[in-house]
Motif scaffolding. Structure first.
Motif, PDB file in Angstrom:
ATOM      1  N   LEU A   1       4.397   1.461  27.257  1.00  0.00           N
ATOM      2  CA  LEU A   1       3.752   2.171  25.775  1.00  0.00           C
ATOM      3  C   LEU A   1       4.799   3.404  26.015  1.00  0.00           C
ATOM      4  O   LEU A   1       4.109   4.360  27.022  1.00  0.00           O
TER       5      LEU A   1
ATOM      6  N   SER B   1       0.397   7.543  16.108  1.00  0.00           N
ATOM      7  CA  SER B   1      -0.094   6.947  17.631  1.00  0.00           C
ATOM      8  C   SER B   1      -0.529   6.038  18.167  1.00  0.00           C
ATOM      9  O   SER B   1      -0.525   5.148  18.632  1.00  0.00           O
ATOM     10  N   ASN B   2      -1.863   6.314  17.668  1.00  0.00           N
ATOM     11  CA  ASN B   2      -2.710   5.429  18.533  1.00  0.00           C
ATOM     12  C   ASN B   2      -2.976   4.076  16.905  1.00  0.00           C
ATOM     13  O   ASN B   2      -3.725   3.166  17.638  1.00  0.00           O
TER      14      ASN B   2
ATOM     15  N   VAL C   1      -0.381   2.317  19.422  1.00  0.00           N
ATOM     16  CA  VAL C   1      -1.367   1.613  20.630  1.00  0.00           C
ATOM     17  C   VAL C   1      -2.498  -0.111  20.330  1.00  0.00           C
ATOM     18  O   VAL C   1      -2.612  -0.976  20.909  1.00  0.00           O
TER      19      VAL C   1
ATOM     20  N   GLN D   1       7.345   2.900  22.109  1.00  0.00           N
ATOM     21  CA  GLN D   1       7.830   3.773  21.185  1.00  0.00           C
ATOM     22  C   GLN D   1       6.402   4.228  20.447  1.00  0.00           C
ATOM     23  O   GLN D   1       6.560   2.717  19.455  1.00  0.00           O
ATOM     24  N   CYS D   2       5.729   5.334  20.930  1.00  0.00           N
ATOM     25  CA  CYS D   2       4.016   4.588  19.959  1.00  0.00           C
ATOM     26  C   CYS D   2       4.366   5.636  18.466  1.00  0.00           C
ATOM     27  O   CYS D   2       4.236   6.466  17.776  1.00  0.00           O
TER      28      CYS D   2
ATOM     29  N   TYR E   1       4.009   8.763  23.429  1.00  0.00           N
ATOM     30  CA  TYR E   1       2.018   9.055  22.948  1.00  0.00           C
ATOM     31  C   TYR E   1       2.003  10.238  22.738  1.00  0.00           C
ATOM     32  O   TYR E   1       1.518  11.323  23.426  1.00  0.00           O
TER      33      TYR E   1
ATOM     34  N   GLN F   1       2.668  10.147  27.896  1.00  0.00           N
ATOM     35  CA  GLN F   1       2.726  11.133  26.603  1.00  0.00           C
ATOM     36  C   GLN F   1       3.832  11.934  26.390  1.00  0.00           C
ATOM     37  O   GLN F   1       4.572  11.970  27.785  1.00  0.00           O
TER      38      GLN F   1
ATOM     39  N   ILE G   1      -0.258   4.521  29.428  1.00  0.00           N
ATOM     40  CA  ILE G   1       0.839   5.189  28.387  1.00  0.00           C
ATOM     41  C   ILE G   1       0.991   6.582  28.841  1.00  0.00           C
ATOM     42  O   ILE G   1       1.044   7.018  29.163  1.00  0.00           O
TER      43      ILE G   1
END
Length: 254
Positions: A183, A193-194, A197, A149-150, A186, A214, A212
């Motif tokens: 991932l 989050s970024n 990643v 998980q992000c 997101y 979301q 990814i």
């Protein structure tokens, strides 16, 4: 010959079952014949595909006990080309029951090996632990998808899981491969989050799926209706993401 893919991470809440159910449904929609094995005592993959867990009489528990043939435990689902071997809460007991058995890590492998001829993909939804159930799944599998998980603690525990995979490769299954790191959850608006990643891509590079997953409200609603995201809302972002992942896996394995 079908490919067996375990979906594993000992951390809970990383989107493991969401991935198992929706990737299985997406592969089915793309005309692949798919079997999903629910190897998690919480049985969320089973209920997430609309099966009443209380009514399950034959499932993963009986399979691991070798008290039934795999074919007897297979159930059809509402999703095209998708069958399931369901779970029930009684699966909790299997770890204790298997402890004294010879070849206890190979119970699942010996029970499902011949099913490869019937399916293009066999996905195993693992329990959120590194116990005997997950060990059985990793021993039976050709490869493993690791959802991450992000979020802040994303990489915590990943080292432990990769070490477990290494020791399974060494002792039980030298063909086990990492299909990819996925991932999940997101949110493009969050700096965190970024950052996650970027960090995962920097560390693991080629091992990370391009797709990814979301954060998506429809994705979290679907299981309460007993449907995959494909059946629940095929136009949603969640459905698009999982179809993209399915395409990526098919391409990788063709």
């Amino acid at each position: 010959m079908g490919k067996i893919i375990a979906i594993a991470n000992q951390k809970g809440g990383v989107g493991k079952t969401t991935t198992s159910v929706n990737l299985a449904a997406s592969l089915g929609v793309l005309e692949k014949k798919v079997l999903l094995i629910d190897a998690d005592p919480q049985a969320n993959a089973t209920s997430g595909l609309g099966i009443d867990v209380e009514s399950v009489e034959l499932g993963t528990y009986q399979l691991l006990e070798h008290s039934v043939k795999a074919e007897e435990a297979i159930m059809k689902t509402e999703s095209p080309n998708l069958d399931i071997i369901p779970a029930h809460i009684d699966l909790v007991a299997i770890e204790i029951e298997l402890v004294d058995q010879d070849q206890r890590e190979y119970m699942l492998k010996s029970a499902i090996g011949h099913l490869r001829d019937m399916y293009d993909y066999i996905l195993i939804d693992c329990a959120p632990s590194l116990g005997l159930l997950t060990l059985n799944a990793l021993t039976a599998a050709d490869s493993v998808i690791i959802p991450i998980q992000c979020e802040y603690f994303a990489l915590e525990g990943l080292g432990k899981l990769l070490n477990t995979i290494k020791s399974v490769q060494k002792i039980h299954n030298n063909k086990l491969d990492i299909e990819g790191l996925l991932l999940t959850m997101y949110d493009a608006r969050l700096r965190l989050s970024n950052q996650v990643v970027e960090e995962v891509q920097k560390h693991f590079d080629e091992m990370v799926f391009k797709t990814i997953i979301q954060r998506n409200v429809r994705l979290s609603e679907a299981p309460s209706y007993g449907e995959s995201i494909i059946n629940y809302d095929a136009a949603s972002k969640g459905a698009t993401n999982y179809l993209s992942l399915a395409h990526e896996i098919i391409k990788k394995n063709s």
